[in-house]
Design an enzyme around this catalytic site. Structure first.
Site, short mmCIF file in Angstrom:
data_model
loop_
_atom_site.label_atom_id
_atom_site.label_comp_id
_atom_site.label_asym_id
_atom_site.label_seq_id
_atom_site.Cartn_x
_atom_site.Cartn_y
_atom_site.Cartn_z
N LYS A 119 -84.25 36.65 14.90
CA LYS A 119 -83.55 35.51 15.49
C LYS A 119 -82.18 35.31 14.83
O LYS A 119 -81.35 36.19 14.91
CB LYS A 119 -84.45 34.28 15.38
N TYR A 154 -94.91 28.40 16.88
CA TYR A 154 -94.67 29.53 17.78
C TYR A 154 -96.02 30.06 18.33
O TYR A 154 -96.97 30.26 17.57
CB TYR A 154 -93.91 30.62 17.01
N ASP A 183 -92.30 28.75 7.57
CA ASP A 183 -91.60 29.63 8.50
C ASP A 183 -90.20 29.03 8.69
O ASP A 183 -90.04 27.99 9.30
CB ASP A 183 -92.38 29.68 9.83
N ARG A 225 -92.19 54.33 3.08
CA ARG A 225 -93.04 53.16 3.33
C ARG A 225 -93.02 52.26 2.11
O ARG A 225 -92.91 51.05 2.20
CB ARG A 225 -94.49 53.60 3.67
C1 LIG Z 1 -90.70 30.44 14.58
C2 LIG Z 1 -91.12 31.87 14.83
N1 LIG Z 1 -91.87 32.50 13.92
C3 LIG Z 1 -92.27 33.78 14.10
C4 LIG Z 1 -91.93 34.48 15.24
C5 LIG Z 1 -92.43 35.91 15.41
O1 LIG Z 1 -91.39 36.80 15.14
P1 LIG Z 1 -91.21 38.24 15.84
O2 LIG Z 1 -90.97 38.01 17.27
O3 LIG Z 1 -90.04 38.82 15.08
O4 LIG Z 1 -92.48 38.99 15.58
C6 LIG Z 1 -91.14 33.87 16.19
C7 LIG Z 1 -90.76 34.61 17.43
O5 LIG Z 1 -90.31 34.06 18.39
C8 LIG Z 1 -90.71 32.52 15.99
O6 LIG Z 1 -89.96 31.87 16.91
#
Ligand SMILES: Cc1ncc(COP(=O)(O)O)c(C=O)c1O
Length: 381
Positions: free
Chosen positions: A195, A98, A170, A46
């Protein structure tokens, strides 16, 4: 190292015991100690794992940061970042983001006394009216999901420095291939590695990258104390995916440009959202802070009927209807009922997420097949 060399080599050395060129999957929870505290740098997985460490160093290098930390998902990374805050603190966030990020902010962290303000950030100066003595963090996604708005990272970083705020970007949609927010003054970059970074739709993971040591220590403390870490097998998959990040992104961008222009001229389509268009409201900022315009495109259909959007997304062959984005295969989605269903209709419509909006994640297939697929599906209307 230049970017395309870092993707392949940063954080990775041939295995000292066998010479294996690929970082081994250290599938172990613990590590032998000779006497208490006398070990080879790892005590418990961890806290640290060699496969994960390689990936964390690779990510820090790609983002021109110093410290990288991986989490079990993008949302686990977001969760860890918000845990830097205390009850009473306030966050100013993009309103076009998101849906899962909106959900964790409003449905989880508001219960713990953290307040979130959502605002369009196309004009950074407008943010200042929301800043007060409790404001601690600025949160931006750029390009935004799903409207592909562009937020000026340098302008936001100036505001964050002026008011002593932690500025988080992000960078999931752009990846460090297109944009490196830490170079532009952001304090923290976060990713859904699920992604483009992993790139093959086979793993869920998140990351946090920063330059400042004090901030990194706080993040390590949260990572180890809360424990939302990914396993070594998944870390290996992401490391392997990143080796071709630059090649994949180049093709995503090339295909994206061709498809954006095809959609723009299509008689059944109303608006096409893609930052590469000269008419995009923040095209000049995109040109300044990104090296290309990416493979994410959204569009809506003339007449704005929900049923039309459902017909189009249900009749594609190569664009699979699925959540997520950024894999080698093309995907399509209907944000209003899928990724952004967590945002109330009134709220999402303010940002342009109308019923007929369709989001495309352009893959790396042969672009003529993708265009033919879109054509035949739009003909069903
Ligand atoms: C721009 C963005 N940030 C964060 C996330 C969250 O990521 P995760 O699905 O890996 O938890 C996503 C998921 O689609 C996303 O598109």
């Amino acid at each position: 190292m230049k970017f395309g060399t870092k993707t392949i080599h940063a954080g990775q050395q041939a295995d000292p015991t066998t010479g294996a060129i690929m970082t081994p999957i250290y599938q172990t929870s613990t590590y032998i100690q000779n006497t208490p505290g006398d070990h080879k740098g790892y005590e418990y997985s961890r806290t640290g794992n060699p496969t994960r460490s390689s990936l964390e160093q690779n990510l820090a290098s790609l983002e021109n940061g110093k410290f990288g930390l991986c989490f079990g998902s993008g949302l686990a990374a977001i969760d860890a970042i918000i845990k830097l805050l205390s009850p009473g603190d306030e966050v100013i966030s993009t309103n076009d983001l998101y849906g899962g990020t909106y959900r964790i902010f409003t449905k989880i962290f508001e219960n713990y006394g953290i307040k979130f303000h959502f605002i369009g950030m196309k004009k950074p100066k407008e943010i200042e009216c929301l800043i007060n003595k409790n404001t601690k963090m600025l949160w931006a996604e750029t390009p935004t999901n799903p409207m592909l708005n562009i937020i000026d990272i340098t302008a936001l970083s100036e505001i964050s420095k002026q008011y002593n705020l932690t500025f988080v970007v992000d960078n999931t949609f752009a990846t460090p291939y297109l944009q490196r927010p830490l170079d532009l003054g952001a304090d923290i970059v976060m990713h859904s590695l699920t992604k483009y970074m992993a790139g093959h739709s086979d793993v869920v993971m998140g990351a946090v990258i920063c330059k400042d040591e004090t901030l990194a220590e706080k993040m390590y403390f949260i990572q180890n104390s809360c424990g939302a870490v990914p396993g070594p097998m998944d870390s290996f998959l992401v490391l392997r995916g990143i080796k071709t990040l630059h090649l994949r992104m180049q093709r995503h961008c090339e295909n994206g440009e061709i498809i954006a222009n095809f959609l723009k001229d299509h008689p059944k389509i109303d608006n096409v959202y893609w930052p590469g268009f000269k008419t995009h409201p923040n095209h000049e900022i995109a040109k300044k802070q990104m090296d290309d315009f990416g493979g994410m495109i959204s569009f809506n259909i003339k007449g704005n009927k929900l049923d039309d959007a459902i017909t189009v997304v249900s009749n594609m062959h190569y664009f699979s209807l699925a959540e997520s984005l950024g894999g080698v295969e093309s995907l399509c989605g209907h944000p209003a009922s899928m990724t952004h269903a967590a945002i109330p209709k009134k709220e999402r419509e303010k940002t342009g997420v109308v019923d007929s909006l369709i989001r495309l994640s352009i893959g790396v297939e042969d672009v003529s097949d993708l265009i033919n697929d879109l054509k035949q599906s739009l003909e069903k209307l």
